[in-house]
Design an enzyme around this catalytic site. Structure first.
Site, PDB file in Angstrom:
ATOM      1  N   GLY A   1       0.810  -1.209   0.000  1.00 38.89           N
ATOM      2  CA  GLY A   1       0.000   0.000   0.000  1.00 38.89           C
ATOM      3  C   GLY A   1       0.844   1.260   0.000  1.00 38.89           C
ATOM      4  O   GLY A   1       0.568   2.206  -0.751  1.00 38.89           O
TER       5      GLY A   1
ATOM      6  N   GLU B   1      -6.496   0.277   2.299  1.00 43.74           N
ATOM      7  CA  GLU B   1      -6.700  -0.384   3.590  1.00 43.74           C
ATOM      8  C   GLU B   1      -5.544  -1.344   3.773  1.00 43.74           C
ATOM      9  O   GLU B   1      -5.321  -2.217   2.940  1.00 43.74           O
ATOM     10  CB  GLU B   1      -8.037  -1.125   3.614  1.00 43.74           C
ATOM     11  CG  GLU B   1      -8.317  -1.784   4.963  1.00 43.74           C
ATOM     12  CD  GLU B   1      -9.144  -3.034   4.845  1.00 43.74           C
ATOM     13  OE1 GLU B   1      -8.733  -4.059   5.415  1.00 43.74           O
ATOM     14  OE2 GLU B   1     -10.177  -2.997   4.169  1.00 43.74           O
TER      15      GLU B   1
ATOM     16  N   CYS C   1      -9.114  -8.680   8.015  1.00 41.73           N
ATOM     17  CA  CYS C   1      -8.429  -7.433   8.349  1.00 41.73           C
ATOM     18  C   CYS C   1      -8.856  -6.904   9.708  1.00 41.73           C
ATOM     19  O   CYS C   1      -8.207  -6.019  10.263  1.00 41.73           O
ATOM     20  CB  CYS C   1      -8.676  -6.388   7.265  1.00 41.73           C
ATOM     21  SG  CYS C   1     -10.360  -6.364   6.643  1.00 41.73           S
TER      22      CYS C   1
ATOM     23  N   GLU D   1       1.277  -6.377  12.867  1.00 36.74           N
ATOM     24  CA  GLU D   1       0.300  -7.404  12.534  1.00 36.74           C
ATOM     25  C   GLU D   1       0.982  -8.715  12.148  1.00 36.74           C
ATOM     26  O   GLU D   1       1.967  -8.730  11.421  1.00 36.74           O
ATOM     27  CB  GLU D   1      -0.564  -6.925  11.355  1.00 36.74           C
ATOM     28  CG  GLU D   1      -1.611  -7.933  10.906  1.00 36.74           C
ATOM     29  CD  GLU D   1      -2.386  -7.461   9.685  1.00 36.74           C
ATOM     30  OE1 GLU D   1      -3.515  -7.944   9.490  1.00 36.74           O
ATOM     31  OE2 GLU D   1      -1.864  -6.615   8.936  1.00 36.74           O
TER      32      GLU D   1
END
Length: 524
Positions: free
Chosen positions: A246, A265, A302, A392
Site C-alpha cells: 500500500g 486499507e 483485516c 500485525e
C-alpha cells in the site's frame, strides 16, 4: 462461462504476453489450469485509453441507468452459479458456506450502491441563486454538484476474493460514482477474478455502456501494477492489502506530476480491551467469543483481534486459561496461499523466539498449508519497549498484554498506530473507566465496538471500515458502506451558467426530482 486466462480489455478478451501466472490449489499447492497471460504495457495503454474515452459519457449517465448497471452486474454474477463457488473454494481454501456468504455480501453491496445512485443524495446539489439587487455587492448565481473524479484503478484483495476484489466494494462504489474501473486482479485467485470480470463485461454490453467502463488485468510481476498507478489517466486508486504494498502505491501516486489519492486499507491488529468488571463477571464467555473471532477464516480477516489489553490479576488469569482451553479445540485451517501460510508461520515463530513473550497455547496441528492458531502473552513494559510487538501477524495469532494498572493500559493504547477497530468489553460498573479511555479509542480507530469483536463488517449506511494510518491511507474515508462513494467524487461549482448549459441536476425545473439545498434550505 469458462476460464481461459485472458485479460478483459473493454469488450475484448486478450491473452497477455508479458509473462504468465497460474492459480494454485490452496490446500495442496498444485497449479490449476489454465495459464493466465500477464498484461503488457501496450495492454495497459489500451485499457487506460478506453477508460479515459468512456469517462465523459459514463459519468453523465442518469441515476437510473447506473443503478440498473450495478444490478445487472449482480444478476450476471449470481448466474455464474456453482462454477464460481467451486473455483473460488479451490483457489482460496475457504469453505463453501464462507464463499456463498461472501457472494451474497458482494451482491448486497452492488444493490446498496444501486439504491444510493437512485436516491442521488451523493450529488449534494446546492443552489444559491443570483441576488442582483443585494447591496453593497450583488451575488452571482452559484450552483454545485459532486461529479466523478475519473478512471479508478482497483486492486483485488487476497482475503476477500469476491467482496473486496473484482466486483467488490471499491469497484461498486467507483462505478456508482460514475468512474470507469480498471481492476488489477489478485494473483491468489485469477480464475475467480476472470469469472467475475466476465460477468461485469457482459453487464457493460447488455446496458449499452462504453466498453472502457471496465477492464481486468493480470500482472505477472509488479510492473503493470506500478504503471497503472502512474498512468496520467487514472485519477484514484482503491487498494486492500499489506502495508508494504500500500505504501509503495502511495509513493508512486504522490510522485506523479499530478498526484492522486490512494485509498488503501492496509494493516491493523484491532485491539480488544477487557475492563475489570466485565472480565470478572463473564471472562469465560468473552474468552470463547474471542477464540471464535480469532480463528474465523483461519484468522485472515483485516479485523482479526490480534491484541488484548487488560489489567493483570486473577480475572485475567482465568480468562487466559479459558482461552487456552478453547484454542486447543480449534482445528487448523487452510490459508489462502502457500506464501501467506509461510508468512504466518514466520510471524508466529518470531514472536515465540522473543524472551519477553510467552506462548500460552496453540490450536490443533494441521496438514500442509493449514495455519495453527497461537496465543501469546507479554507484559506492558516489554510491549512498550519493543515496537515489533505492535505489528500485525496476518492469521490466527493474538498477543495478550498484561498491564499493572489503568494508566499503563492507556499508555499501551496510546503507543499503537491507527486501527480499523477497537473493541471494549465492559459492564456498567466499568463505564467510568471506559469514559476515560474513550478519547484515546476515538483517536485510534475507525470503528469502536462495545462487547463484541471487529470480525463481521456490516454493509450499511453507517458503517466505517477505515481508520488512521497505517490502518488506511486516509482516515476520512471508508471502504465499506454507502459513504464509500464519496472517495471517488469531487465538488464542481457552476457560476452564472444559463439554464440550457446546466446539467439536469442543477436546472431550476429539477427534471431529475432530486432533493436539493437552495439558499441553504433543503427542498422537500
Amino acid at each position: 462461462m469458462s476460464i481461459t486466462g485472458h485479460l478483459l480489455i473493454g469488450q475484448s478478451r486478450v491473452f497477455g504476453k508479458n509473462g504468465q501466472l497460474q492459480g494454485l490449489d490452496a490446500a495442496t499447492g498444485e497449479p490449476l489450469s489454465p495459464l493466465f497471460g500477464g498484461a503488457s504495457l501496450d495492454d495497459l495503454e489500451c485499457a487506460c485509453a478506453l477508460a479515459d474515452a468512456a469517462f465523459d459519457r459514463y459519468r453523465e449517465t442518469s441515476p437510473e441507468e447506473r443503478a440498473v448497471f450495478l444490478e445487472t452486474i449482480a444478476r450476471h454474477m449470481l448466474a455464474l452459479g456453482d462454477t464460481l463457488i467451486a473455483r473460488c473454494m479451490t483457489e482460496t481454501g475457504l469453505p463453501r458456506g464462507r464463499i456463498e456468504g461472501e457472494r451474497a455480501r458482494t451482491v448486497s453491496q452492488l444493490a446498496l450502491f444501486a439504491s444510493v445512485v437512485r436516491e442521488a443524495g451523493f450529488m449534494d446539489v446546492r443552489i444559491d441563486p443570483a441576488l442582483a439587487n443585494r447591496t453593497p455587492q450583488a451575488r452571482a448565481d452559484i450552483r454545485l454538484r459532486n461529479i466523478a473524479i475519473g478512471p479508478v484503478a482497483v486492486f483485488g484483495a487476497s482475503n476477500f476474493p469476491l467482496a473486496f476484489s473484482v466486483a467488490g466494494g471499491d469497484t461498486a462504489s467507483a462505478l456508482a460514482a460514475g468512474c470507469p474501473v480498471i481492476v488489477k486482479a489478485h494473483s491468489a485467485h485469477p480464475g475467480t477474478s476472470e469469472l467475475v470480470g466476465l460477468a461485469i463485461q457482459q453487464a457493460v454490453r447488455e446496458c449499452n455502456l462504453p466498453e472502457g467502463v471496465f477492464s481486468l488485468l493480470f500482472d505477472s510481476q509488479h510492473t503493470i501494477s506500478q504503471a497503472l498507478v502512474a498512468d496520467c489517466r487514472v485519477k484514484a486508486v482503491g487498494f486492500t492489502g499489506s502495508q508494504r504494498a500500500g505504501v509503495a502505491l502511495m509513493n508512486i501516486a504522490a510522485a506523479r506530476p499530478e498526484p492522486i489519492p490512494v485509498f488503501a486499507e492496509m494493516s491493523a491488529i484491532n485491539p480488544v480491551v477487557l475492563l475489570p468488571h466485565a472480565l470478572a463477571e463473564r471472562g469465560a464467555q468473552i474468552a470463547a467469543a474471542f477464540t471464535a473471532s480469532l480463528t474465523l477464516g483461519a484468522g485472515q480477516f483485516c479485523t482479526n483481534p490480534g491484541l488484548i489489553l487488560s489489567i493483570e490479576g486473577p480475572a485475567l488469569a482465568a480468562f487466559e486459561r479459558a482461552a487456552i482451553d478453547a484454542l486447543a479445540a480449534c482445528p487448523a485451517a487452510t490459508m489462502l496461499t502457500p506464501q501467506i501460510y509461510a508468512n504466518y508461520c514466520n510471524g508466529v515463530e518470531k514472536l515465540r523466539a522473543q524472551p519477553y513473550v510467552e506462548l500460552l497455547g496453540r490450536g490443533k496441528p494441521g496438514e500442509r498449508f493449514q495455519g495453527e492458531a497461537a496465543l501469546f502473552a507479554t507484559n506492558a513494559e516489554a510491549f512498550l519497549a519493543h515496537p515489533p510487538l505492535r505489528e500485525e501477524v496476518f492469521g490466527a495469532s493474538s498477543l495478550i498484554v498484561r498491564c499493572p494498572d489503568a494508566a499503563t493500559l492507556l499508555q499501551a493504547l496510546d503507543a499503537l498506530g491507527g486501527q480499523l477497530t477497537i473493541a471494549v468489553h465492559s459492564d456498567p460498573s466499568d463505564y467510568p473507566a471506559l469514559a476515560a479511555l474513550l478519547p484515546s479509542l476515538e483517536k485510534k480507530a475507525g470503528r469502536v465496538l462495545l462487547n463484541g469483536f471487529g470480525t463481521g463488517v456490516e454493509v450499511c449506511h453507517a458503517m466505517v471500515h477505515g481508520g488512521p494510518f497505517p490502518a488506511t491511507s486516509d482516515s476520512r474515508t471508508t471502504s465499506v458502506g454507502s459513504m464509500a462513494i464519496q472517495r471517488f467524487l469531487r465538488p464542481l461549482c457552476y457560476q452564472d451558467f444559463p439554464q440550457a448549459l446546466l446539467p439536469p441536476a442543477l436546472q431550476d425545473g429539477n427534471p431529475l426530482g432530486l432533493g436539493r439545498r437552495v439558499n441553504g434550505e433543503v427542498e422537500p
